[in-house]
Design an enzyme around this catalytic site. Structure first.
Site, mmCIF file in Angstrom:
data_model
loop_
_atom_site.group_PDB
_atom_site.id
_atom_site.type_symbol
_atom_site.label_atom_id
_atom_site.label_comp_id
_atom_site.label_asym_id
_atom_site.label_seq_id
_atom_site.Cartn_x
_atom_site.Cartn_y
_atom_site.Cartn_z
ATOM 1 N N LYS A 83 0.860 -1.192 0.000
ATOM 2 C CA LYS A 83 0.000 0.000 0.000
ATOM 3 C C LYS A 83 0.895 1.241 0.000
ATOM 4 C CE LYS A 83 -4.299 0.972 2.531
ATOM 5 N NZ LYS A 83 -4.905 0.789 3.847
ATOM 6 N N VAL A 84 0.624 2.154 -0.920
ATOM 7 C CA VAL A 84 1.394 3.407 -0.983
ATOM 8 C C VAL A 84 0.413 4.572 -0.990
ATOM 9 C CG1 VAL A 84 3.292 2.331 -2.292
ATOM 10 C CG2 VAL A 84 1.480 3.539 -3.521
#
Ligand code: G3P
Length: 217
Positions: A83-84
């Site tokens: 997840k970014v």
């Protein structure tokens, strides 16, 4: 619609996984902090419980370190989705990780144009936060409608993962719009099972059944 649970509470995840209705898990730095545990251990445990994607979020804000963190997290288990955040560095990182074959969940999305950028960067999932938009008087579900439409217009493969779901009506609205995934707190998933007329009806059926003196087995 796929159901992901938004928690790092392993006991809750184990219990919900037992229903056979859980398709994945999302975590974020706040949820990991709430667990009070070491991130790599929690993510490994969750990945062993749920075969679907388990989102683990980077915490660096620069591209190079995000990339290192993303590769580290991905190495924990084959079902980790990295997840970014939806920043320029986050999307640069998304592009590289996606090209390496890592599924990336782009989080903290609050506009349709941000979602368009994430799809172009090869995100596997885009996470628009509906509850936080509603909190400030904006239309969270309006954003989902826009993103679903825009992704259809261009046949993007990025899945719309409705995040920051606060109650069952959000789930219903997301499903009506054709969102691919909803991630929700355990209490919201449990609330979906319940209806007072189900309880009332079951109570009456069982009372009548008891009068017969029969048993099925
Ligand atoms: O994990 C991202 C998102 O679902 C957070 O939800 O309730 O903290 O806005 P919330």
């Amino acid at each position: 619609m796929k159901f992901f649970v938004d928690t790092a509470d392993v006991a809750e995840i184990r219990s919900l996984a037992g229903t056979g209705l859980l398709d994945g898990v999302t975590t974020n730095p706040s949820l990991i902090a709430k667990s009070g545990r070491k991130m790599s251990e929690v993510i490994a445990e969750i990945c062993a419980l749920v075969p679907g994607p388990v989102s683990a979020e980077v915490t660096a804000t620069d591209h190079e370190t995000m990339l290192k963190e993303g590769r580290y997290l991905r190495a924990i288990a084959p079902n980790v989705a990295v997840k970014v955040p939806l920043t320029e560095a986050g999307l640069r990182t998304c592009k590289v990780l996606a090209e390496e074959g890592t599924p990336v969940n782009v989080t903290l999305c609050f506009s349709a144009n941000q979602a368009l950028l994430a799809a172009k960067a090869g995100a596997a999932f885009i996470s628009p936060f509906v509850g936080r938009l509603d909190d400030i008087g904006q239309d969270g579900m309006g954003l989902i409608a826009d993103v679903v439409q825009i992704y259809r217009n261009y046949a993007f493969k990025t899945e719309v993962l409705v995040a920051s779901i606060r109650h069952p009506v959000h789930v219903l609205q997301a499903a009506r719009l054709g969102a691919h995934v909803g991630t929700m707190p355990p209490a919201v998933i449990r609330a979906l099972f319940r209806h007072p007329l189900t309880d009332k009806g079951l109570e009456a059926f069982l009372a009548d059944w008891a009068k017969t003196g029969q048993s099925i087995l």
